[in-house]
Design an enzyme around this catalytic site. Sequence first.
Site, mmCIF file in Angstrom:
data_model
loop_
_atom_site.group_PDB
_atom_site.id
_atom_site.type_symbol
_atom_site.label_atom_id
_atom_site.label_comp_id
_atom_site.label_asym_id
_atom_site.label_seq_id
_atom_site.Cartn_x
_atom_site.Cartn_y
_atom_site.Cartn_z
ATOM 1 N N ASP A 68 -3.268 -2.875 -1.797
ATOM 2 C CA ASP A 68 -2.802 -1.356 -1.722
ATOM 3 C C ASP A 68 -2.150 -1.247 -0.168
ATOM 4 O OD1 ASP A 68 -4.666 -1.970 0.148
ATOM 5 O OD2 ASP A 68 -5.668 -0.303 0.238
ATOM 6 N N LYS A 84 -3.541 -3.268 -8.983
ATOM 7 C CA LYS A 84 -4.406 -2.746 -7.926
ATOM 8 C C LYS A 84 -5.748 -1.989 -8.541
ATOM 9 C CE LYS A 84 -5.953 0.230 -5.049
ATOM 10 N NZ LYS A 84 -6.499 1.794 -5.257
#
Length: 220
Positions: free
Chosen positions: A146, A127
Amino acid sequence: MARQSTRAQAPRVKEILAALRRTYPDAHCELEYSNPLELLIATILSAQCTDKRVNQVTRTLFQKYRSAADYARAPLSELEQAIRTTGFYKNKARNIQACCRALVERHGGQVPRTMEELTALEGVGRKTANVVLGNAFGLNEGIVVDTHVRRVARRLGLTRQKNPEKIEQELMQLVPRELWTQFSHWLIWHGRRRCTARKPDCEHCELRELCPSAGNATVD
DNA sequence: CTCCCGATAT
DNA sequence: ATATCAGGAG
């Protein structure tokens, strides 16, 4: 019953992308930064914390620490206090220091531009690496997954997966590569403004007619 | 799976 | 009071 194939989803995905582009034409990274290192630090700090608070902390942090070497030689307790209000501050401070020491030792103090080199850094997963690659370097290597992207993508029926890496793989099959970075911003903006975790505003949602969860967004 | 953790909205 | 916030490591 068989779940829908990515090919069967294609027409609906195009409509969703068009609606997102129409609704959030100015979607962008809301973490404040002026170079790749600052974005890397801000993104590490953003775990389980609002961008608003991260920006509040980094505004002063970035005045004091200007290079990877600055973080590398700082007393750990000083770094901890500077970022304390973002939560998880002991882990984050330790990761930032270890990460910056690796930048100094292996990368000449610069932030690397590959997924492999980024995820090898302490405290940097896919991420965080995708945020840096997409926003600081303009590279569409993957899709940021996310908490917002996961929730909104699941509510929109774009994936049934729960594992972030599997979600990313499925989304990469559905969305044209040149849109990967923008797509993340669109879902994140939508997740913050309409499709919030606790009280999604389905009544005013611009994607209502395209969303299988409209009216009963029970998916987390 | 658990742990890390402060600030804020509900 | 409790869920949630641009997650990652063990």
